[in-house]
Design a protein around this motif. Structure first.
Motif, PDB file in Angstrom:
ATOM      1  N   TYR A 314      23.858  91.471 -15.724  1.00 25.26           N
ATOM      2  CA  TYR A 314      24.634  91.041 -16.885  1.00 25.26           C
ATOM      3  C   TYR A 314      24.001  91.706 -18.101  1.00 25.26           C
ATOM      4  O   TYR A 314      22.822  91.505 -18.382  1.00 25.26           O
ATOM      5  N   LYS A 315      24.774  92.520 -18.800  1.00 20.44           N
ATOM      6  CA  LYS A 315      24.238  93.301 -19.908  1.00 20.44           C
ATOM      7  C   LYS A 315      24.034  92.415 -21.135  1.00 20.44           C
ATOM      8  O   LYS A 315      24.947  91.714 -21.575  1.00 20.44           O
ATOM      9  N   THR A 316      22.824  92.418 -21.686  1.00 16.05           N
ATOM     10  CA  THR A 316      22.521  91.685 -22.918  1.00 16.05           C
ATOM     11  C   THR A 316      21.847  92.628 -23.913  1.00 16.05           C
ATOM     12  O   THR A 316      21.545  93.782 -23.584  1.00 16.05           O
ATOM     13  N   GLU A 317      21.562  92.110 -25.099  1.00 19.45           N
ATOM     14  CA  GLU A 317      20.862  92.924 -26.098  1.00 19.45           C
ATOM     15  C   GLU A 317      19.450  93.259 -25.644  1.00 19.45           C
ATOM     16  O   GLU A 317      18.891  94.293 -26.026  1.00 19.45           O
ATOM     17  N   GLU A 321      20.105  91.742 -17.410  1.00 14.11           N
ATOM     18  CA  GLU A 321      19.705  90.439 -16.875  1.00 14.11           C
ATOM     19  C   GLU A 321      20.112  90.334 -15.411  1.00 14.11           C
ATOM     20  O   GLU A 321      21.209  90.752 -15.019  1.00 14.11           O
ATOM     21  N   ARG A 338      22.819  83.262 -14.299  1.00 12.11           N
ATOM     22  CA  ARG A 338      21.994  84.156 -15.101  1.00 12.11           C
ATOM     23  C   ARG A 338      20.548  83.661 -15.089  1.00 12.11           C
ATOM     24  O   ARG A 338      20.251  82.564 -15.541  1.00 12.11           O
ATOM     25  N   LYS A 340      17.718  84.876 -16.546  1.00 10.45           N
ATOM     26  CA  LYS A 340      16.830  85.176 -17.675  1.00 10.45           C
ATOM     27  C   LYS A 340      15.669  86.072 -17.264  1.00 10.45           C
ATOM     28  O   LYS A 340      14.690  86.224 -17.991  1.00 10.45           O
ATOM     29  N   TYR A 342      14.820  90.129 -16.113  1.00  6.22           N
ATOM     30  CA  TYR A 342      15.421  91.410 -16.452  1.00  6.22           C
ATOM     31  C   TYR A 342      14.921  92.517 -15.532  1.00  6.22           C
ATOM     32  O   TYR A 342      13.736  92.611 -15.222  1.00  6.22           O
ATOM     33  N   SER A 357      12.881  86.392 -20.082  1.00  7.37           N
ATOM     34  CA  SER A 357      13.208  86.630 -21.490  1.00  7.37           C
ATOM     35  C   SER A 357      12.096  86.145 -22.408  1.00  7.37           C
ATOM     36  O   SER A 357      11.825  86.749 -23.446  1.00  7.37           O
TER      37      SER A 357
END
Length: 455
Positions: A314-317, A321, A338, A340, A342, A357
């Motif tokens: 799952y693409k995050t800033e 993820e 998800r 958390k 990476y 994270s």
């Protein structure tokens, strides 16, 4: 357990039968577990999974089989789990026309907060929670979670470990295990070690200068075949052996690591003592991803088992993820959860596991850097026992360091050298300071955290 107790009664003489009662069955069970046939210990699902894992290794399981496995599980979730029944509005005939991956794409991504908001909605209506088992995370990200499952699922999970770690001659039932982990917690004034059946447990709270000589002595006496523990505790044990020019017990052949990220300096110490006879497990309290390490060209990666879970990113800033869908927890299935964590997943492999994270450090410019990439200079372990990185403000980090008692006179000289080294590596990102402390606090389960972020 009832069948196991009957079997134990048959094994022992009449005098032992008379003294046996419910209070000591568990103790007897652990002591003589290695004598009990597997078919009395584990459900049929355990043997089913071991057979499937062998077929997978041999290349006999097709992608279509794995897709059908995913599809069957997702249909089960829609039928019996309230949250997914409300989220997915499809009729039975519509379900049958979709592939597993297409059906999965209709499910929403979920987070720990979603589950905690309405945990009962994630529990299958086919199960009575009074008869279930559960585990809880320590909430290292600030929020804990409870996950429910049954005996069948624990047996299935055991099959994955027995299959993978069996390559290192490890077996939970039969191996003589030297265990460093949360199942061995003792009070500070209690002796650290206890023999439970074919396992010597050592308390995480006792890996210090006072108790490490005792742990080493007891380990030598026990003659373990495998070391199973947290990377931070294994590092402390091996560091003590190295500093005192001691050897591993001659019987100890492999090292199995779990429950914490393996940091670079820890990896190097493990390799020094065990060579390639080690394995690292990547998993979660939520039990929706499982992976085992692979060392190639001096790079540690993790092979994720598609038989255990379907994984995606799952693409995050922050980055990629890790998202997992467990295929076997029928009690509380978490779909597209998800984590958390990476790391980029390519072909069921993570080659750059970057951590959680809350383990990221924030630079002056607001960029995120994985804390696991921080390189601790090798020389520092000659003078300090513990290190932790604390961040309270963007662009600033502080190293909390616990000195060795016999190295106090060289403390300032060593700190200056360490600070110069770290500024060369990280000075462009952070203002770096050092704080000498008496101890670093462990989590409730006895784990060490390298990064503490208050951002």
């Amino acid at each position: 357990m009832y069948l196991v107790s009957i079997y134990l009664c048959q094994v022992f003489n009449n005098e032992e039968k008379r003294t046996m009662n419910l209070l000591n069955i568990e103790k007897m069970y652990h002591k003589f577990k290695f004598l009990i046939p597997e078919n009395l210990l584990y459900s049929s699902d355990y043997f089913k999974l071991k057979s499937l894992l062998q077929k997978y290794d041999q290349g006999d399981l097709t992608d279509n089989y794995l897709d059908e496995l995913l599809k069957d599980h997702l249909i089960y979730c829609i039928r019996f789990v309230p949250y997914y029944r409300e989220a997915i509005n499809l009729k039975e005939n519509e379900l049958s026309n979709l592939s597993g991956k297409d059906l999965l794409s209709l499910f929403p991504f979920i987070t720990k907060e979603d589950v905690n908001q309405s945990p009962s909605k994630f529990i299958s209506t086919k199960y009575n929670d009074n008869k279930l088992m559960h585990s809880s995370s320590g909430g290292s990200s600030g929020v804990g979670i409870q996950v429910w499952y049954n005996k069948s699922f624990t047996d299935i999970e055991r099959a994955f470990f027995d299959h993978e770690w069996g390559k290192f001659n490890f077996n939970f039932r039969t191996s003589r295990i030297l265990r460093f982990g949360s199942d061995a917690l003792k009070q500070a004034d209690e002796p650290p070690c206890e023999v439970i059946g074919r396992k010597l447990t050592c308390s995480p709270y006792h890996f210090n200068e006072k108790w490490l000589p005792i742990i080493v002595e007891k380990a030598d006496e026990f003659n373990p075949e495998c070391l199973h523990g947290y990377p931070s505790l294994v590092f402390e044990y091996l560091k003590y052996l190295k500093e005192n020019q001691l050897q591993l017990p001659k019987s100890l052949k492999s090292c199995l690591l779990a429950s914490e990220p393996l940091l670079d300096y820890q990896l190097k110490m493990v390799q020094e003592f065990f060579g390639d006879k080690f394995s690292v497990n990547y998993g979660l309290t939520e039990r929706n991803v499982i992976g085992f390490s692979q060392m190639k060209n001096n790079v540690l990666s993790y092979n994720l088992s598609p038989l255990y879970a379907y994984t995606e990113n799952y693409k995050t800033e922050v980055g990629d993820e890790i998202v997992g869908t467990s295929l076997w927890n029928k009690v509380m299935p978490l779909v597209r959860y998800r984590t958390k964590d990476y790391g980029k997943i390519i072909g069921n492999k993570i080659s750059n596991l970057e951590g959680r994270s809350q383990d990221f450090l924030i630079t002056r410019d607001g960029e995120s850097i994985p804390g696991m990439t921080v390189a601790i200079d090798k020389f520092i372990w000659n003078y300090f026992n513990d290190i932790q990185i604390v961040q309270s403000e963007k662009g600033q980090i502080s190293f909390s360091m616990v000195p060795k008692e016999n190295q106090m006179t060289l403390q300032n000289e060593v700190i200056d050298k360490f600070l110069i080294s770290q500024n060369k590596k990280w000075g462009c990102f952070f203002d770096i300071s050092i704080e000498v402390v008496d101890f670093i606090e462990l989590t409730s389960s006895g784990k060490k955290r390298l990064i503490i972020s208050h951002l």
